[in-house]
Design a protein around this motif. Structure first.
Motif, PDB file in Angstrom:
ATOM      1  N   UNK A  77      -8.840  17.680  41.224  1.00  0.00           N
ATOM      2  CA  UNK A  77      -9.673  16.735  41.988  1.00  0.00           C
ATOM      3  C   UNK A  77     -10.182  15.659  41.045  1.00  0.00           C
ATOM      4  N   UNK A  78     -10.559  14.535  41.601  1.00  0.00           N
ATOM      5  CA  UNK A  78     -11.289  13.480  40.881  1.00  0.00           C
ATOM      6  C   UNK A  78     -12.389  12.987  41.812  1.00  0.00           C
ATOM      7  N   UNK A  79     -13.616  13.031  41.360  1.00  0.00           N
ATOM      8  CA  UNK A  79     -14.719  12.517  42.148  1.00  0.00           C
ATOM      9  C   UNK A  79     -15.595  11.638  41.260  1.00  0.00           C
ATOM     10  N   UNK A  80     -16.719  11.195  41.790  1.00  0.00           N
ATOM     11  CA  UNK A  80     -17.627  10.403  40.966  1.00  0.00           C
ATOM     12  C   UNK A  80     -19.033  10.958  41.109  1.00  0.00           C
ATOM     13  N   UNK A  81     -19.828  10.792  40.055  1.00  0.00           N
ATOM     14  CA  UNK A  81     -21.239  11.170  40.106  1.00  0.00           C
ATOM     15  C   UNK A  81     -22.080   9.956  39.737  1.00  0.00           C
ATOM     16  N   UNK A  82     -23.241   9.844  40.360  1.00  0.00           N
ATOM     17  CA  UNK A  82     -24.183   8.759  40.096  1.00  0.00           C
ATOM     18  C   UNK A  82     -25.449   9.386  39.533  1.00  0.00           C
ATOM     19  N   UNK A  83     -25.820   8.992  38.328  1.00  0.00           N
ATOM     20  CA  UNK A  83     -26.908   9.626  37.580  1.00  0.00           C
ATOM     21  C   UNK A  83     -28.097   8.686  37.476  1.00  0.00           C
ATOM     22  N   UNK A  84     -29.289   9.217  37.719  1.00  0.00           N
ATOM     23  CA  UNK A  84     -30.533   8.496  37.455  1.00  0.00           C
ATOM     24  C   UNK A  84     -31.406   9.400  36.598  1.00  0.00           C
ATOM     25  N   UNK A  85     -31.834   8.879  35.444  1.00  0.00           N
ATOM     26  CA  UNK A  85     -32.559   9.723  34.498  1.00  0.00           C
ATOM     27  C   UNK A  85     -33.539   8.884  33.680  1.00  0.00           C
ATOM     28  N   UNK A  86     -34.588   9.524  33.163  1.00  0.00           N
ATOM     29  CA  UNK A  86     -35.538   8.794  32.316  1.00  0.00           C
ATOM     30  C   UNK A  86     -34.867   8.305  31.027  1.00  0.00           C
ATOM     31  N   UNK A  87     -35.201   7.086  30.636  1.00  0.00           N
ATOM     32  CA  UNK A  87     -34.681   6.565  29.369  1.00  0.00           C
ATOM     33  C   UNK A  87     -35.347   7.263  28.179  1.00  0.00           C
ATOM     34  N   UNK A  88     -36.603   7.601  28.324  1.00  0.00           N
ATOM     35  CA  UNK A  88     -37.363   8.260  27.275  1.00  0.00           C
ATOM     36  C   UNK A  88     -37.326   9.770  27.495  1.00  0.00           C
ATOM     37  N   UNK A  89     -36.713  10.532  26.593  1.00  0.00           N
ATOM     38  CA  UNK A  89     -36.649  11.986  26.778  1.00  0.00           C
ATOM     39  C   UNK A  89     -38.006  12.645  26.963  1.00  0.00           C
ATOM     40  N   UNK A  90     -39.055  12.011  26.440  1.00  0.00           N
ATOM     41  CA  UNK A  90     -40.388  12.594  26.568  1.00  0.00           C
ATOM     42  C   UNK A  90     -40.894  12.573  28.005  1.00  0.00           C
ATOM     43  N   UNK A  91     -40.329  11.698  28.825  1.00  0.00           N
ATOM     44  CA  UNK A  91     -40.745  11.634  30.228  1.00  0.00           C
ATOM     45  C   UNK A  91     -40.021  12.675  31.085  1.00  0.00           C
ATOM     46  N   UNK A  92     -38.899  13.195  30.611  1.00  0.00           N
ATOM     47  CA  UNK A  92     -38.084  14.126  31.394  1.00  0.00           C
ATOM     48  C   UNK A  92     -38.789  15.473  31.511  1.00  0.00           C
ATOM     49  N   UNK A  93     -38.849  16.001  32.727  1.00  0.00           N
ATOM     50  CA  UNK A  93     -39.562  17.257  32.961  1.00  0.00           C
ATOM     51  C   UNK A  93     -38.676  18.498  32.861  1.00  0.00           C
ATOM     52  N   UNK A  94     -37.408  18.305  32.488  1.00  0.00           N
ATOM     53  CA  UNK A  94     -36.524  19.442  32.284  1.00  0.00           C
ATOM     54  C   UNK A  94     -35.687  19.837  33.481  1.00  0.00           C
ATOM     55  N   UNK A  95     -35.847  19.148  34.622  1.00  0.00           N
ATOM     56  CA  UNK A  95     -35.144  19.527  35.852  1.00  0.00           C
ATOM     57  C   UNK A  95     -34.250  18.391  36.339  1.00  0.00           C
ATOM     58  N   UNK A  96     -33.004  18.756  36.677  1.00  0.00           N
ATOM     59  CA  UNK A  96     -32.073  17.816  37.304  1.00  0.00           C
ATOM     60  C   UNK A  96     -31.910  18.227  38.766  1.00  0.00           C
ATOM     61  N   UNK A  97     -32.003  17.255  39.662  1.00  0.00           N
ATOM     62  CA  UNK A  97     -31.792  17.479  41.093  1.00  0.00           C
ATOM     63  C   UNK A  97     -30.416  16.942  41.448  1.00  0.00           C
ATOM     64  N   UNK A  98     -29.593  17.761  42.110  1.00  0.00           N
ATOM     65  CA  UNK A  98     -28.255  17.305  42.483  1.00  0.00           C
ATOM     66  C   UNK A  98     -28.057  17.411  43.990  1.00  0.00           C
ATOM     67  N   UNK A  99     -27.320  16.457  44.540  1.00  0.00           N
ATOM     68  CA  UNK A  99     -27.010  16.489  45.969  1.00  0.00           C
ATOM     69  C   UNK A  99     -25.700  15.777  46.248  1.00  0.00           C
ATOM     70  N   UNK A 100     -24.905  16.298  47.186  1.00  0.00           N
ATOM     71  CA  UNK A 100     -23.696  15.574  47.600  1.00  0.00           C
ATOM     72  C   UNK A 100     -24.067  14.396  48.488  1.00  0.00           C
ATOM     73  N   UNK A 101     -23.389  13.280  48.284  1.00  0.00           N
ATOM     74  CA  UNK A 101     -23.587  12.144  49.176  1.00  0.00           C
ATOM     75  C   UNK A 101     -23.080  12.496  50.577  1.00  0.00           C
ATOM     76  N   UNK A 102     -23.744  11.961  51.582  1.00  0.00           N
ATOM     77  CA  UNK A 102     -23.283  12.178  52.946  1.00  0.00           C
ATOM     78  C   UNK A 102     -21.950  11.474  53.170  1.00  0.00           C
TER      79      UNK A 102
END
Length: 483
Positions: A77-102
């Motif tokens: 398979x080949x698919x794509x993922x779209x990522x949104x994340x904090x630029x500053x690692x210090x702001x990241x709370x340690x959790x990634x939320x993932x969901x399939x696009x409709x």
């Protein structure tokens, strides 16, 4: 990767996918939160919030699984993922939320409902594509053998993505065979590789790869947030025991919590179940129903699940929340309005509503996160009061009795209806605003109404259904002129 899935400390370890950046284009990606010209409802000021958005191709070999849970073979398979994340690692709370696009418009429904909260709290988010090439007859829109392609939405399938940006999305593809994969006696609308792709993505996110999409961040948890028909992919995943079967190399779960919403599992064929047969014992499973799904289950007389702490199960039926809002639409997504279905003169079909369901969902998501991180159980909510093949409505206000009751229902200025009751013929639900005499009868004047609305907000906060950061932005639905 071609060797398949390995054995870990406990269970099987999915194959690690290959993830590479998508080459730059002359426009933002589909469903981008950065789109300034003709922005979709995904938009938010990422740069001003210290967030980056990146798009990647993800490829690999994943199992093709039937609706009945049988793995037939492994397929590329080949698919794509779209990522949104904090630029500053210090702001990241340690959790990634993932969901399939409709399927329609590549909409990230979970992102739209929680984006303010996610950025405020320092989460990372990943949306991913689960779609197919346009078949001769698409089971996602109809199972009618005499169907013709004219009614099909133009923002459906990989063909829509290629029309949007051919060079960017031409290479995407997942296995699909309507003859071999059936659900409920007709072609299965779900991509047979959905479960494996989701598991491989979770593995890649949680593995803290030096060159992966979360490079520079320390990922400790992965949550699923999946809505409407795409939530059924994760219902299959849990029902078939994939949570227990597929694990991290050290035996930890790939996914630490599951939130699904606005999903009537079995509606597109197969068993109508509400609790997975193989519930996880190390992750919460949370379901959020709008009025529409609750009404569907009442009509079909499907039993409402009972909340439990072991396993961790919570079910929420939320009054005054519709299946689809204008605020929920994805990029270039178009849905029928009353005038499109000949209902513009029907008084029960004139008013769509965009009451801020995202505030309720964000509070529930925060409750779920605390259950995972702190062990504090989520609140238990009353269910709607069923009445025959329907839901009871208050004789005076016209609103449903029971359920989670946001301030706009606890102190209403309208009766919130479902399409099953009105027959408006749309995926939107509608409301009937109260006339002036009704408002005066209930509250006297606007000042008294506003005081009661504020008190209802305080109650929602205490119940765990409204966050303090959102309460300040929740304003009364009726205005002074309405009185």
């Amino acid at each position: 990767m071609l060797a398949g899935w390995a054995c870990g400390a406990s269970g099987e370890v999915p194959a690690m996918p290959t993830i590479i950046p998508v080459p730059p284009s002359d426009q933002p990606p589909l469903s981008s939160a950065l789109r300034v010209t003709n922005p979709g409802t995904e938009y938010i000021d990422l740069d001003g919030s210290g967030y980056a958005e990146e798009e990647y191709y993800m490829s690999g070999v994943a199992p093709a699984i039937t609706a009945q849970g049988a793995t037939l073979f492994q397929v590329p398979y080949i698919t794509r993922i779209l990522v949104r994340k904090p630029k500053d690692p210090r702001k990241f709370n340690g959790t990634v939320v993932m969901e399939p696009f409709t399927w329609i418009g590549e909409r990230g429904a979970g992102w739209i409902l929680t984006k303010d909260y996610l950025i405020r709290q320092g989460y990372a988010w990943v949306g991913y594509t689960l779609n197919i090439n346009k078949p001769a007859q698409d089971p996602k829109t109809t199972t009618d053998p005499d169907w013709r392609p004219d009614p099909e939405p133009q923002d459906l399938n990989l063909d829509f993505m290629r029309r949007f940006d051919y060079a960017r999305y031409a290479s995407l593809g997942t296995y699909y065979d309507p003859a071999r994969f059936q659900r409920g006696g007709h072609a299965d609308p779900f991509v047979p590789q959905s479960q494996g792709i989701g598991a491989q993505l979770a593995l890649a996110l949680k593995s803290n790869l030096a060159d992966g999409p979360m490079r520079g961040l320390e990922v400790r948890r992965v949550y699923v947030d999946s809505w409407a028909v795409t939530a059924q992919v994760w219902m299959d995943y849990l029902d078939q025991g994939r949570h227990q079967q597929w694990r991290m190399p050290d035996g930890r779960p790939l996914i630490d919590a599951y939130m699904t919403g606005k999903m009537s599992f079995g509606e597109v064929g197969g068993d109508a179940i509400r609790v997975p047969r193989h519930m996880p014992d190390d992750a919460p499973f949370v379901v959020v129903y709008s009025q529409s799904e609750a009404m569907h289950d009442a009509i079909e007389q499907i039993d409402v699940p009972v909340d439990s702490d072991r396993p961790r199960l919570r079910y929420y039926e939320v009054a005054g929340v519709s299946h689809l809002r204008l605020a929920d639409l994805g990029t270039e997504e178009i849905e029928d309005l009353p005038a499109d279905v000949g209902k513009e003169s029907d008084p029960r079909c004139r008013h769509l509503y965009d009451e801020p369901a995202q505030m309720i969902v964000s509070a529930l998501f925060d409750d779920m996160d605390r259950w995972v991180r702190e062990g504090r159980p989520m609140p238990r909510a009353p269910r709607f009061k069923r009445e025959g093949r329907g839901i009871a409505r208050d004789a005076r206000t016209g609103n449903m009795v029971g359920g989670v009751r946001p301030a706009w229902v606890e102190v209403p200025a309208a009766a919130y209806l479902t399409d099953q009751e009105t027959g408006c013929g749309m995926v939107y639900d509608t409301k009937v605003p109260y006339a002036r005499d009704m408002l005066r009868s209930l509250y006297g004047n606007f000042a008294a109404y506003a005081r009661k609305f504020e008190a209802a907000k305080v109650l929602s906060e205490k119940q765990g259904y409204l966050l303090p950061a959102d309460a300040a932005r929740l304003v009364p639905i009726a205005r002074p002129d309405d009185f």
